[in-house]
Design a protein around this motif. Structure first.
Motif, PDB file in Angstrom:
ATOM      1  N   PHE A 144      47.854  34.525  34.625  1.00  0.00           N
ATOM      2  CA  PHE A 144      47.257  35.892  35.471  1.00  0.00           C
ATOM      3  C   PHE A 144      47.438  37.327  34.725  1.00  0.00           C
ATOM      4  CE2 PHE A 144      47.233  32.444  38.177  1.00  0.00           C
ATOM      5  CZ  PHE A 144      45.851  32.344  38.807  1.00  0.00           C
ATOM      6  N   TYR A 145      46.717  38.381  34.562  1.00  0.00           N
ATOM      7  CA  TYR A 145      46.927  39.439  34.199  1.00  0.00           C
ATOM      8  C   TYR A 145      46.248  40.709  34.800  1.00  0.00           C
ATOM      9  CZ  TYR A 145      42.093  39.173  32.244  1.00  0.00           C
ATOM     10  OH  TYR A 145      40.923  39.122  32.129  1.00  0.00           O
ATOM     11  N   VAL A 146      46.888  41.801  34.506  1.00  0.00           N
ATOM     12  CA  VAL A 146      46.293  43.113  34.886  1.00  0.00           C
ATOM     13  C   VAL A 146      46.567  43.934  33.746  1.00  0.00           C
ATOM     14  CG1 VAL A 146      46.908  45.066  36.520  1.00  0.00           C
ATOM     15  CG2 VAL A 146      47.026  42.693  37.399  1.00  0.00           C
ATOM     16  N   THR A 147      45.519  44.738  33.316  1.00  0.00           N
ATOM     17  CA  THR A 147      45.569  45.508  32.075  1.00  0.00           C
ATOM     18  C   THR A 147      44.923  47.152  32.422  1.00  0.00           C
ATOM     19  OG1 THR A 147      45.307  43.524  30.635  1.00  0.00           O
ATOM     20  CG2 THR A 147      44.692  45.816  29.699  1.00  0.00           C
ATOM     21  N   GLY A 148      45.818  47.900  32.304  1.00  0.00           N
ATOM     22  CA  GLY A 148      45.302  49.248  32.338  1.00  0.00           C
ATOM     23  C   GLY A 148      45.395  50.074  31.179  1.00  0.00           C
ATOM     24  N   SER A 149      44.520  51.136  30.867  1.00  0.00           N
ATOM     25  CA  SER A 149      44.825  52.010  29.854  1.00  0.00           C
ATOM     26  C   SER A 149      44.203  53.365  30.149  1.00  0.00           C
ATOM     27  CB  SER A 149      44.281  51.699  28.591  1.00  0.00           C
ATOM     28  OG  SER A 149      42.795  51.561  28.505  1.00  0.00           O
ATOM     29  N   LEU A 150      44.619  54.393  29.548  1.00  0.00           N
ATOM     30  CA  LEU A 150      44.412  55.853  29.661  1.00  0.00           C
ATOM     31  C   LEU A 150      44.272  56.626  28.408  1.00  0.00           C
ATOM     32  CD1 LEU A 150      43.259  58.116  31.543  1.00  0.00           C
ATOM     33  CD2 LEU A 150      45.656  58.694  31.894  1.00  0.00           C
ATOM     34  N   TYR A 164      47.509  55.253  26.002  1.00  0.00           N
ATOM     35  CA  TYR A 164      48.559  54.046  25.993  1.00  0.00           C
ATOM     36  C   TYR A 164      47.942  52.754  26.727  1.00  0.00           C
ATOM     37  CZ  TYR A 164      52.834  51.428  26.824  1.00  0.00           C
ATOM     38  OH  TYR A 164      53.582  50.429  26.711  1.00  0.00           O
ATOM     39  N   ALA A 165      47.952  51.845  26.671  1.00  0.00           N
ATOM     40  CA  ALA A 165      47.656  50.446  27.107  1.00  0.00           C
ATOM     41  C   ALA A 165      48.501  49.650  27.414  1.00  0.00           C
ATOM     42  CB  ALA A 165      46.352  49.814  26.411  1.00  0.00           C
ATOM     43  N   TYR A 166      48.415  48.826  28.525  1.00  0.00           N
ATOM     44  CA  TYR A 166      49.698  48.065  28.874  1.00  0.00           C
ATOM     45  C   TYR A 166      48.967  46.811  29.858  1.00  0.00           C
ATOM     46  CZ  TYR A 166      53.939  46.112  30.450  1.00  0.00           C
ATOM     47  OH  TYR A 166      55.146  45.253  30.648  1.00  0.00           O
ATOM     48  N   THR A 167      49.305  45.511  29.343  1.00  0.00           N
ATOM     49  CA  THR A 167      49.108  44.471  30.158  1.00  0.00           C
ATOM     50  C   THR A 167      50.258  43.808  30.808  1.00  0.00           C
ATOM     51  OG1 THR A 167      47.016  43.732  28.524  1.00  0.00           O
ATOM     52  CG2 THR A 167      48.097  41.912  30.207  1.00  0.00           C
ATOM     53  N   LEU A 168      50.141  43.403  32.185  1.00  0.00           N
ATOM     54  CA  LEU A 168      51.187  42.801  33.019  1.00  0.00           C
ATOM     55  C   LEU A 168      50.969  41.407  33.080  1.00  0.00           C
ATOM     56  CD1 LEU A 168      53.669  42.833  34.653  1.00  0.00           C
ATOM     57  CD2 LEU A 168      52.238  43.429  36.599  1.00  0.00           C
ATOM     58  N   ALA A 222      53.073  43.232  27.506  1.00  0.00           N
ATOM     59  CA  ALA A 222      53.200  44.193  26.288  1.00  0.00           C
ATOM     60  C   ALA A 222      52.133  45.283  26.474  1.00  0.00           C
ATOM     61  CB  ALA A 222      53.011  43.542  24.883  1.00  0.00           C
ATOM     62  N   GLY A 223      52.551  46.313  25.762  1.00  0.00           N
ATOM     63  CA  GLY A 223      51.663  47.614  25.719  1.00  0.00           C
ATOM     64  C   GLY A 223      51.678  48.144  24.297  1.00  0.00           C
ATOM     65  N   SER A 224      50.803  49.355  24.025  1.00  0.00           N
ATOM     66  CA  SER A 224      50.566  49.927  22.775  1.00  0.00           C
ATOM     67  C   SER A 224      50.066  51.156  22.869  1.00  0.00           C
ATOM     68  CB  SER A 224      49.556  49.054  22.052  1.00  0.00           C
ATOM     69  OG  SER A 224      49.355  49.715  20.787  1.00  0.00           O
ATOM     70  N   LEU A 225      50.551  51.878  22.296  1.00  0.00           N
ATOM     71  CA  LEU A 225      50.086  53.377  21.882  1.00  0.00           C
ATOM     72  C   LEU A 225      48.622  53.309  21.414  1.00  0.00           C
ATOM     73  CD1 LEU A 225      53.171  55.505  20.676  1.00  0.00           C
ATOM     74  CD2 LEU A 225      51.691  55.731  23.004  1.00  0.00           C
ATOM     75  N   PHE A 257      49.842  43.214  21.191  1.00  0.00           N
ATOM     76  CA  PHE A 257      49.123  43.514  22.509  1.00  0.00           C
ATOM     77  C   PHE A 257      47.546  43.347  22.070  1.00  0.00           C
ATOM     78  CE2 PHE A 257      46.089  46.731  24.277  1.00  0.00           C
ATOM     79  CZ  PHE A 257      46.261  46.483  25.719  1.00  0.00           C
ATOM     80  N   SER A 258      46.819  42.781  23.011  1.00  0.00           N
ATOM     81  CA  SER A 258      45.431  42.327  22.716  1.00  0.00           C
ATOM     82  C   SER A 258      44.508  43.091  23.968  1.00  0.00           C
ATOM     83  CB  SER A 258      45.353  40.799  22.685  1.00  0.00           C
ATOM     84  OG  SER A 258      43.894  40.657  22.499  1.00  0.00           O
ATOM     85  N   TYR A 259      43.674  43.700  23.544  1.00  0.00           N
ATOM     86  CA  TYR A 259      42.365  44.341  24.280  1.00  0.00           C
ATOM     87  C   TYR A 259      41.569  43.246  24.433  1.00  0.00           C
ATOM     88  CZ  TYR A 259      42.578  49.149  25.426  1.00  0.00           C
ATOM     89  OH  TYR A 259      42.983  50.471  25.774  1.00  0.00           O
TER      90      TYR A 259
END
Length: 340
Positions: free
Chosen positions: A238-244, A228-232, A181-184, A165-167
């Protein structure tokens, strides 16, 4: 001798496994460490200082009169520098209705392969109250040029699944996230600040509660965070990334006016939200991002709740440049060497 061989072999295997674990999985993330990213962007920063008095019927939200920025920037490896300016043609003069804000609004977001670091500094003078209850018939808001907001803090997280996973793929486009992919995320934060005014911050404050007469609210917080963060990834490019990220902090805060200097402490919680969407090509990339930080103050107080919200929305277009040396070009993946 046999024992030494076993020990040396074990150490070698351990080091090899650690090295393998730390390596990027190229089937998920493509690094562009040998390229320079240049960008054109527009950005809108915002902030608010919110009071929620439990004996008051409404929420009071002070905002600075901020500007829309247009600028250029660049990224090389983990370093990013963006320069923006609030040009007049993008920002019609509304100082007659919202007053004037002066100061510095600093938001620095650093994303390496393994860590994300967010630094927020707000040093603004002059706010308006975003509440129609205090707006006159001419559309002028209730302005407070005497209010000063100071906030400085840093939050850091370790990206546990940094191998896949890459920010950076979303924020600076210096990576390409090939697969979803996602990551804690795990880390800590520390921050502090204050709100100061020449008179009570609450217009028409009730004399029944001394908290309504506050002229200074200072705070300091420290504690761990988890998120947690995840990229679709859609059609590879094309990508959509969200994290909280949520944090549990221990805080010290101070309420002060001409007759009182009250110092309290307690446990509170904050949150940090990020959202990105865009396109990541071999030479061109771009997208839109939203970063929002919410800091809760005086959570243990019976009468008062206060929040400091800071964030920005950015739209950018990125072009990748190759440093013109043969050695660097040889380090590029084979599918990219023909494009540079």
């Amino acid at each position: 001798m046999a024992i030494k061989r076993i020990v040396y072999t074990s150490i070698a295997c351990l080091l090899f496994n650690i090295h393998s674990y730390c390596q990027t999985d190229n089937t998920y993330v493509q690094r562009y460490d040998t390229l320079i990213m240049v960008r054109l962007f527009t950005s809108q920063k915002y902030a608010s200082f919110v009071f929620r008095y439990l004996n008051q019927p409404s929420t009071l939200r002070y905002r600075p009169n901020s500007k829309l920025l247009l600028g250029v920037g660049g990224t090389y490896v983990p370093f990013t520098l963006n320069l923006g300016y609030g040009f007049d043609f993008l920002n019609p003069d509304n100082s007659d209705t919202k007053g004037t804000t002066k100061g510095i609004d600093l938001q620095l977001h650093l994303y390496s392969k393994k860590f994300s670091i967010d630094l927020i500094g707000q040093f603004n003078n002059g706010f308006y109250l975003n509440d129609k209850q205090f707006q006159d018939s001419n559309g002028k808001y209730y302005t407070r040029p005497d209010i000063k907001i100071r906030e400085l803090g840093v939050s850091g997280q370790y990206i546990i699944n940094h191998k896949r996973f890459s920010y950076r793929a979303a924020l600076s486009n210096s990576d390409w996230q090939k697969k979803s992919a996602g990551s804690l995320l795990a880390g800590a934060e520390i921050l502090g600040g204050e709100g100061i005014a020449d008179s009570t911050m609450i217009p028409g404050g009730s004399t029944q509660n001394q908290l309504d007469q506050s002229q200074r609210l200072g705070f300091f917080q420290i504690g761990p965070n988890l998120g947690y963060a995840y990229t679709l990834v859609i059609h590879k490019r094309f990508y959509v990334t969200g994290s909280l990220t949520a944090s549990l902090v221990y805080e010290f805060y101070n309420l002060k006016d001409e007759q009182r200097d009250e110092r309290l402490s307690g446990v509170g919680s904050n949150n940090f939200f990020r959202a990105f969407a865009g396109y990541n090509g071999s030479r061109w990339a771009g997208g839109i991002s939203w970063i929002h930080s919410n800091v809760n103050i005086a959570n243990s107080n019976t009468f008062l709740r206060a929040d400091v919200n800071v964030g920005k929305v950015t739209a950018s277009v990125v072009y990748r440049l190759l440093i013109p040396t043969f050695k660097i070009k040889k380090k590029l993946p084979s599918q990219l060497q023909q494009q540079f």
